[in-house]
Design a protein around this motif. Structure first.
Motif, PDB file in Angstrom:
ATOM      1  N   ILE A  46       0.842  -1.198   0.000  1.00  0.00           N
ATOM      2  CA  ILE A  46       0.000   0.000   0.000  1.00  0.00           C
ATOM      3  C   ILE A  46       0.874   1.243   0.000  1.00  0.00           C
ATOM      4  N   GLU A  47       0.750   2.049  -1.052  1.00  0.00           N
ATOM      5  CA  GLU A  47       1.640   3.192  -1.250  1.00  0.00           C
ATOM      6  C   GLU A  47       1.603   4.161  -0.069  1.00  0.00           C
ATOM      7  N   GLU A  48       0.429   4.520   0.378  1.00  0.00           N
ATOM      8  CA  GLU A  48       0.324   5.517   1.439  1.00  0.00           C
ATOM      9  C   GLU A  48       1.062   5.073   2.693  1.00  0.00           C
ATOM     10  N   GLU A  49       0.866   3.820   3.067  1.00  0.00           N
ATOM     11  CA  GLU A  49       1.503   3.300   4.278  1.00  0.00           C
ATOM     12  C   GLU A  49       3.017   3.264   4.129  1.00  0.00           C
ATOM     13  N   GLU A  67      11.879  -1.731  -9.340  1.00  0.00           N
ATOM     14  CA  GLU A  67      13.084  -2.526  -9.077  1.00  0.00           C
ATOM     15  C   GLU A  67      12.738  -3.892  -8.504  1.00  0.00           C
ATOM     16  N   LEU A  68      11.796  -3.935  -7.565  1.00  0.00           N
ATOM     17  CA  LEU A  68      11.384  -5.216  -6.987  1.00  0.00           C
ATOM     18  C   LEU A  68      10.693  -6.092  -8.033  1.00  0.00           C
ATOM     19  N   SER A  69       9.983  -5.464  -8.950  1.00  0.00           N
ATOM     20  CA  SER A  69       9.364  -6.201 -10.047  1.00  0.00           C
ATOM     21  C   SER A  69      10.430  -6.776 -10.972  1.00  0.00           C
ATOM     22  N   ARG A  70      11.470  -5.977 -11.268  1.00  0.00           N
ATOM     23  CA  ARG A  70      12.555  -6.471 -12.107  1.00  0.00           C
ATOM     24  C   ARG A  70      13.265  -7.652 -11.449  1.00  0.00           C
ATOM     25  N   MET A  71      13.380  -7.600 -10.133  1.00  0.00           N
ATOM     26  CA  MET A  71      13.999  -8.688  -9.392  1.00  0.00           C
ATOM     27  C   MET A  71      13.125  -9.941  -9.397  1.00  0.00           C
ATOM     28  N   GLY A  72      11.840  -9.781  -9.675  1.00  0.00           N
ATOM     29  CA  GLY A  72      10.955 -10.932  -9.768  1.00  0.00           C
ATOM     30  C   GLY A  72      10.259 -11.300  -8.473  1.00  0.00           C
ATOM     31  N   ILE A  73      10.251 -10.395  -7.480  1.00  0.00           N
ATOM     32  CA  ILE A  73       9.630 -10.741  -6.200  1.00  0.00           C
ATOM     33  C   ILE A  73       8.375  -9.924  -5.912  1.00  0.00           C
ATOM     34  N   VAL A  74       8.081  -8.953  -6.781  1.00  0.00           N
ATOM     35  CA  VAL A  74       6.845  -8.166  -6.700  1.00  0.00           C
ATOM     36  C   VAL A  74       6.242  -8.115  -8.092  1.00  0.00           C
ATOM     37  N   GLU A  75       4.931  -8.123  -8.181  1.00  0.00           N
ATOM     38  CA  GLU A  75       4.269  -7.961  -9.473  1.00  0.00           C
ATOM     39  C   GLU A  75       3.321  -6.771  -9.404  1.00  0.00           C
ATOM     40  N   ARG A  76       3.273  -6.035 -10.489  1.00  0.00           N
ATOM     41  CA  ARG A  76       2.399  -4.868 -10.564  1.00  0.00           C
ATOM     42  C   ARG A  76       1.238  -5.195 -11.488  1.00  0.00           C
ATOM     43  N   ILE A  77       0.022  -5.068 -10.962  1.00  0.00           N
ATOM     44  CA  ILE A  77      -1.180  -5.447 -11.692  1.00  0.00           C
ATOM     45  C   ILE A  77      -2.030  -4.197 -11.913  1.00  0.00           C
ATOM     46  N   PRO A  78      -2.435  -3.928 -13.152  1.00  0.00           N
ATOM     47  CA  PRO A  78      -3.245  -2.733 -13.419  1.00  0.00           C
ATOM     48  C   PRO A  78      -4.478  -2.680 -12.519  1.00  0.00           C
ATOM     49  N   ASN A  79      -4.725  -1.497 -11.981  1.00  0.00           N
ATOM     50  CA  ASN A  79      -5.868  -1.214 -11.109  1.00  0.00           C
ATOM     51  C   ASN A  79      -5.807  -1.908  -9.742  1.00  0.00           C
ATOM     52  N   ARG A  80      -4.730  -2.637  -9.482  1.00  0.00           N
ATOM     53  CA  ARG A  80      -4.583  -3.278  -8.174  1.00  0.00           C
ATOM     54  C   ARG A  80      -3.301  -2.841  -7.464  1.00  0.00           C
ATOM     55  N   GLY A  81      -2.346  -2.341  -8.217  1.00  0.00           N
ATOM     56  CA  GLY A  81      -1.101  -1.902  -7.613  1.00  0.00           C
ATOM     57  C   GLY A  81      -0.065  -2.997  -7.550  1.00  0.00           C
ATOM     58  N   ALA A  82       0.837  -2.885  -6.576  1.00  0.00           N
ATOM     59  CA  ALA A  82       1.940  -3.824  -6.425  1.00  0.00           C
ATOM     60  C   ALA A  82       1.603  -4.861  -5.358  1.00  0.00           C
ATOM     61  N   LEU A  83       1.893  -6.131  -5.685  1.00  0.00           N
ATOM     62  CA  LEU A  83       1.649  -7.231  -4.767  1.00  0.00           C
ATOM     63  C   LEU A  83       2.909  -8.079  -4.661  1.00  0.00           C
TER      64      LEU A  83
END
Length: 232
Positions: A46-49, A67-83
């Motif tokens: 959550i960006e705000e937190e 950067e975390l997405s490039r590393m392969g440990i976070v994924e960014r999903i449209p309209n849902r943000g980063a998970l």
């Protein structure tokens, strides 16, 4: 484009005595949160937190997510943000099959005898890992384990292979350290590191290759046991 820009995909963090940038600082902190199980697969970032926690702007935080997405440990999903990335059982099996191929190949290419300076560096890294196990310091455990394997596989003399190993080890961050939550598993990993050093000293290539192969499955098994029903 330089070779470093076109080939290297492994992020280098500042030395201990350097002041990390906001980007490096937040990447490292969230990487540790994922590795050590403070953040779980499919948990939303959550960006705000996070902006409030780290005292950074949304711009910096989005660079962190990239950067975390490039590393392969976070994924960014449209309209849902980063998970936090979740790996299916198939993903885990394929990733660990690839890691086994790469790491045993590197072990097979280490030129014996290994020089005294390289051996001493490997031993000194393991001193820090031993200390982390003794003190139950999970952050030091994670970072010293990274340094141990980075140094070990750099000995293969093939920098492209060593980079590939680090890249796919990074991708497995959210998988491989679940096994280290238990003290017994931490001690086992420590003991296996010492056996690897001993195999190098004895110039026993077959033993080193087998140790590298057998060092991998425990974390894969622990991840699938913990999250298998949630991710498939």
């Amino acid at each position: 484009m330089s070779r470093a820009a076109s080939v290297s995909s492994v992020r280098k963090y500042p030395q201990v005595d350097e002041s990390p940038s906001d980007l490096d600082r937040v990447v490292a902190a969230l990487e540790e949160d994922i590795v050590l199980g403070r953040l779980h697969p499919r948990e939303r970032l959550i960006e705000e937190e996070l902006c409030e926690r780290f005292g950074v702007t949304r711009h910096i935080l989005r660079l962190v997510f990239a950067e975390l997405s490039r590393m392969g440990i976070v994924e960014r999903i449209p309209n849902r943000g980063a998970l936090v990335r979740a790996f299916s059982s198939r993903d885990v099996e394929q990733l660990y099959g690839l890691r086994e191929m790469l790491e045993t190949s590197a072990a097979a290419q280490i030129a014996f005898p290994v020089g005294d300076a390289d051996l001493e560096e490997l031993r000194q890294i393991q001193v820090h890992h031993d200390d982390a196990v003794a003190r139950d310091d999970l952050v030091l455990l994670f970072r010293s384990n990274q340094r141990f394997h980075s140094k070990l596989f750099a000995l293969c003399g093939n920098e492209f292979l060593a980079e590939a190993i680090e890249t796919y080890a990074q991708r497995a961050h959210g998988i491989r350290f679940h096994v280290l939550i238990g003290p017994e598993q931490r001690r086992r990993a420590r003991d296996e590191h010492h056996l690897m050093i001993d195999a190098i000293v004895r110039q026993d290539r077959a033993a080193l290759i087998e140790l590298c192969r057998n060092h991998l499955p425990a974390s894969k098994t622990a991840y699938l046991r913990t999250f298998g029903t949630l991710i498939d």
